[in-house]
Each structure stands twice: as structure tokens, then as C-alpha cells.
Design a protein around this motif. Structure first.
Motif, short mmCIF file in Angstrom:
data_model
loop_
_atom_site.label_atom_id
_atom_site.label_comp_id
_atom_site.label_asym_id
_atom_site.label_seq_id
_atom_site.Cartn_x
_atom_site.Cartn_y
_atom_site.Cartn_z
N VAL A 19 24.12 -12.70 69.31
CA VAL A 19 25.10 -13.80 69.49
C VAL A 19 24.84 -14.02 67.95
CG1 VAL A 19 23.94 -15.02 71.57
CG2 VAL A 19 22.42 -15.41 69.25
N ILE A 20 26.56 -14.38 67.73
CA ILE A 20 27.33 -15.10 66.23
C ILE A 20 27.61 -16.09 66.76
CG2 ILE A 20 28.57 -14.26 64.86
CD1 ILE A 20 28.93 -11.33 65.69
N LEU A 21 26.78 -16.76 65.89
CA LEU A 21 27.34 -18.63 65.69
C LEU A 21 28.13 -18.62 65.12
CD1 LEU A 21 23.69 -20.19 66.79
CD2 LEU A 21 25.15 -19.46 68.24
N ARG A 22 29.16 -19.95 65.04
CA ARG A 22 30.21 -19.67 63.60
C ARG A 22 30.22 -21.52 63.55
NH1 ARG A 22 32.03 -16.11 66.74
NH2 ARG A 22 33.04 -13.60 65.80
N CYS A 23 30.48 -20.92 62.48
CA CYS A 23 30.39 -22.28 61.01
C CYS A 23 32.16 -22.30 61.11
CB CYS A 23 28.97 -22.44 60.55
SG CYS A 23 29.06 -23.65 59.22
N VAL A 24 32.74 -23.86 59.85
CA VAL A 24 33.26 -24.26 59.54
C VAL A 24 32.70 -24.78 57.97
CG1 VAL A 24 35.95 -24.15 58.31
CG2 VAL A 24 35.25 -22.37 60.52
N PRO A 25 31.94 -24.69 56.90
CA PRO A 25 32.09 -25.39 55.97
C PRO A 25 33.12 -26.27 55.63
CG PRO A 25 31.36 -23.72 55.07
CD PRO A 25 32.00 -23.12 56.62
N ILE A 26 32.45 -27.72 55.04
CA ILE A 26 33.97 -28.39 54.67
C ILE A 26 34.28 -27.44 53.43
CG2 ILE A 26 34.48 -30.59 52.85
CD1 ILE A 26 32.43 -31.64 54.58
N SER A 27 35.35 -27.76 52.79
CA SER A 27 36.05 -26.37 52.49
C SER A 27 36.47 -26.46 51.15
CB SER A 27 37.89 -26.84 52.46
OG SER A 27 37.92 -27.33 51.93
N ASN A 28 35.34 -27.72 50.66
CA ASN A 28 35.46 -26.58 48.79
C ASN A 28 33.23 -26.89 48.21
OD1 ASN A 28 34.91 -30.16 49.10
ND2 ASN A 28 35.42 -30.58 47.28
N HIS A 29 33.41 -26.85 49.51
CA HIS A 29 31.41 -26.29 49.68
C HIS A 29 30.98 -25.60 49.32
CE1 HIS A 29 30.19 -30.87 51.88
NE2 HIS A 29 30.59 -31.19 50.47
N LEU A 30 29.91 -25.50 48.36
CA LEU A 30 29.42 -24.36 47.91
C LEU A 30 28.69 -23.56 48.03
CD1 LEU A 30 30.64 -23.82 44.15
CD2 LEU A 30 32.08 -23.69 46.07
N TYR A 31 27.74 -24.82 49.16
CA TYR A 31 26.10 -24.33 49.90
C TYR A 31 26.00 -24.31 50.95
CZ TYR A 31 24.46 -24.77 44.46
OH TYR A 31 24.42 -24.71 43.01
N PHE A 32 25.65 -23.43 51.77
CA PHE A 32 25.58 -23.18 52.89
C PHE A 32 23.98 -23.09 54.03
CE2 PHE A 32 30.18 -23.53 52.23
CZ PHE A 32 30.09 -22.30 51.60
N TYR A 33 23.67 -23.67 54.15
CA TYR A 33 22.59 -23.93 55.25
C TYR A 33 22.32 -23.48 57.00
CZ TYR A 33 20.98 -25.97 50.28
OH TYR A 33 21.19 -26.12 49.41
N TRP A 34 21.66 -22.49 57.81
CA TRP A 34 20.96 -22.77 58.70
C TRP A 34 19.59 -23.38 59.37
CZ3 TRP A 34 24.75 -22.17 62.44
CH2 TRP A 34 25.97 -21.19 62.24
N TYR A 35 20.32 -24.18 60.19
CA TYR A 35 18.93 -25.15 60.55
C TYR A 35 19.17 -24.90 62.50
CZ TYR A 35 18.48 -27.53 56.04
OH TYR A 35 18.75 -27.97 54.40
N ARG A 36 18.18 -25.18 62.95
CA ARG A 36 17.06 -25.32 64.47
C ARG A 36 16.87 -26.25 64.30
NH1 ARG A 36 14.57 -20.09 66.08
NH2 ARG A 36 12.00 -21.13 66.25
N GLN A 37 16.40 -26.33 66.01
CA GLN A 37 15.93 -27.39 66.10
C GLN A 37 15.39 -26.90 67.71
OE1 GLN A 37 17.81 -31.46 67.11
NE2 GLN A 37 15.33 -32.17 66.41
N ILE A 38 14.31 -26.49 67.74
CA ILE A 38 14.24 -26.52 69.30
C ILE A 38 13.59 -27.83 69.84
CG2 ILE A 38 12.14 -25.47 70.57
CD1 ILE A 38 11.78 -24.06 68.22
N LEU A 39 13.95 -27.83 70.83
CA LEU A 39 13.88 -29.33 72.18
C LEU A 39 12.00 -29.68 71.63
CD1 LEU A 39 15.80 -30.97 73.91
CD2 LEU A 39 14.21 -30.03 75.92
N GLY A 40 11.97 -30.82 71.27
CA GLY A 40 11.11 -31.87 71.15
C GLY A 40 10.11 -31.53 70.32
N GLN A 41 11.19 -30.59 69.05
CA GLN A 41 10.14 -30.55 67.92
C GLN A 41 11.12 -30.84 66.71
OE1 GLN A 41 9.11 -26.20 67.40
NE2 GLN A 41 8.71 -25.87 69.85
N LYS A 42 10.66 -30.88 64.84
CA LYS A 42 11.47 -31.01 64.22
C LYS A 42 12.84 -29.90 64.06
CE LYS A 42 7.76 -32.61 61.04
NZ LYS A 42 7.24 -32.40 60.04
N VAL A 43 13.48 -30.67 62.90
CA VAL A 43 14.51 -29.44 62.60
C VAL A 43 13.95 -28.53 61.57
CG1 VAL A 43 16.24 -30.00 61.07
CG2 VAL A 43 16.24 -31.07 62.73
N GLU A 44 13.65 -27.39 61.76
CA GLU A 44 13.31 -26.31 61.00
C GLU A 44 14.82 -25.58 60.03
OE1 GLU A 44 9.71 -24.19 63.44
OE2 GLU A 44 11.63 -23.98 64.82
#
Lengths: 116, 114
Positions: A19-44
Motif C-alpha cells: 500500500v502507498i499512503l499519500r500526503c501533501v504537506p503544507i507548502s512551505n514546510h520543511l519537516y515531514f512526519y508519519w505517525y500511526r494510531q492503532i485503535l485504542g492505543q497511543k499515537v506512535e
């Protein structure tokens, strides 16, 4: 107001598929991140990306995961061979910089991934 | 990994009263703290942040207090409104090169009753 966008909003896939998940960050931003949250758990935290390379990755971000900024606007997360435990909400975030008032990360609406 | 803790899973407040959401952390290297609000099926929305060099930051109805000696921060919402009902996440970060990963609490679900 600028915002982070993510596509698709939902993805259902079979175990072992890519699978490929796509993101378009805010245009003048320089730092990019991916996080995930499994149901009922913390954002990781999964991975951070700056200047076309990974700055840091978590233990979750193993060889099955990769990120890419293929052009000036998109930031993608690829899972090469999905597992059942990859089912989660995946959030993309971006920030302007590292100085004060630039460090805030702004998040997209997320992609809900379900692996069957 | 319990570096950021939100010990109250839920909070119920009457409209017009003050909501106080608490957060504790253990890592003394954290120097930037944020509060996010999240509705179901949406991404976290940034609310307010505070740098470790400050002890208070205010933005409209929202105020964040930081007590570094106690490693504790709190978010005050006053007056609370029904539209504030959501899950509130505390997050913290420490500078590490070109990275500012956020460490998250589990969240507190706030219900503001009319």
C-alpha cells in the motif's frame, strides 16, 4: 488556511499486499512526519524526514516501510507487504522549521488502513 | 513507553465552567509541549503549545501551564463550550538533530454538557 491533506481516507487491503499512503504537506514546510494510531492505543511516531532523507525512524519502521518525497509536494509512506497488525490510522504531519514558533506539527486527516 | 501520561481518560464539565486537563511527563529532555484536539475520524488539530522556557501561554479561552519541577502541564479551557467536546492529547518533544518527533499521551475525552 493551509492544511495537510492525505489520500486515500480509507484503504482496505489483503495481507501481503503493498500500500502507498499519500500526503501533501503544507507548502512551505520543511519537516515531514508519519505517525500511526492503532485503535485504542497511543499515537506512535514512525518516521521523520528532512532534506530528502530520513532523520529518525522508530522500531516500528522496519524494512517493510519506506518514505519518499517524489516531487515538490507529495510525501508518501509505502508498506511493502502489509501485515494484520499494520491496521491503524496513519497520520502525516509537517512543520515549518526548528526555530521557536516553527516547530508546531500540523496534521492531516489521516488514512484508515485495514489489512484483512 | 510512558514518557507522557494523561491519567484521566475522561472528564465531564458543565458548559461555562472551567475544564482542566492534566499531563505528566518523565523525560527531562523535553523542551516543547503541545496540546491537540481530536474529533473521531479526523486528524489531531493543534490547539496551543508551550516552550520549556515559559511557565504559561495563553490563547483566547485556552491556557497552558507548565511546571517543570513537577514535570507537569495542564490545559485550562474557560469558559467551556459544548463544541469543545473532543479528545485532547498532550504531546512533548525534544530537539534531536533534524528531528522533533512527538511523544503522545493516551488522551482525555472531554464532554462539555449544555
Amino acid at each position: 488556511e493551509p492544511e495537510v491533506t492525505q489520500t486515500p481516507s480509507h484503504q482496505v487491503t489483503q495481507m501481503g499486499q503493498e500500500v502507498i499512503l499519500r500526503c501533501v504537506p503544507i507548502s512551505n514546510h520543511l519537516y515531514f512526519y508519519w505517525y500511526r494510531q492503532i485503535l485504542g492505543q497511543k499515537v506512535e511516531f514512525l518516521v521523520s524526514f528532512y532534506n530528502n532523507e530520513i532523520s529518525e525512524k522508530s522500531e516500528i519502521f522496519d524494512d517493510q516501510f519506506s518514505v519518499e518525497r517524489p516531487d515538490g509536494s507529495n510525501f508518501t509512506l509505502k508498506i511493502r507487504s502489509t501485515k494484520l497488525e499494520d491496521s491503524a490510522m496513519y497520520f502525516c504531519a509537517s512543520s515549518a522549521g526548528q526555530r521557536a514558533n516553527q516547530e508546531t506539527q500540523y496534521f492531516g486527516p489521516g488514512t484508515r488502513l485495514l489489512v484483512l | 513507553d510512558q514518557q507522557v501520561k494523561q491519567n484521566s481518560p475522561s472528564l465531564s464539565v458543565q458548559e461555562g465552567r472551567i475544564s482542566i486537563l492534566n499531563c505528566d511527563y518523565t523525560n527531562s529532555m523535553f523542551d516543547y509541549f503541545l496540546w491537540y484536539k481530536k474529533y473521531p475520524a479526523e486528524g489531531p488539530t493543534f490547539l496551543i503549545s508551550i516552550s520549556s522556557i515559559k511557565d504559561k501561554n495563553e490563547d483566547g479561552r485556552f491556557t497552558v501551564f507548565l511546571n517543570k519541577s513537577a514535570k507537569h502541564l495542564s490545559l485550562h479551557i474557560v469558559p467551556s463550550q459544548p463544541g469543545d467536546s473532543a479528545v485532547y492529547f498532550c504531546a512533548a518533544s525534544a530537539r534531536a538533530g533534524n528531528n522533533r518527533k512527538l511523544i503522545w499521551g493516551l488522551g482525555t475525552s472531554l464532554a462539555v454538557n449544555p
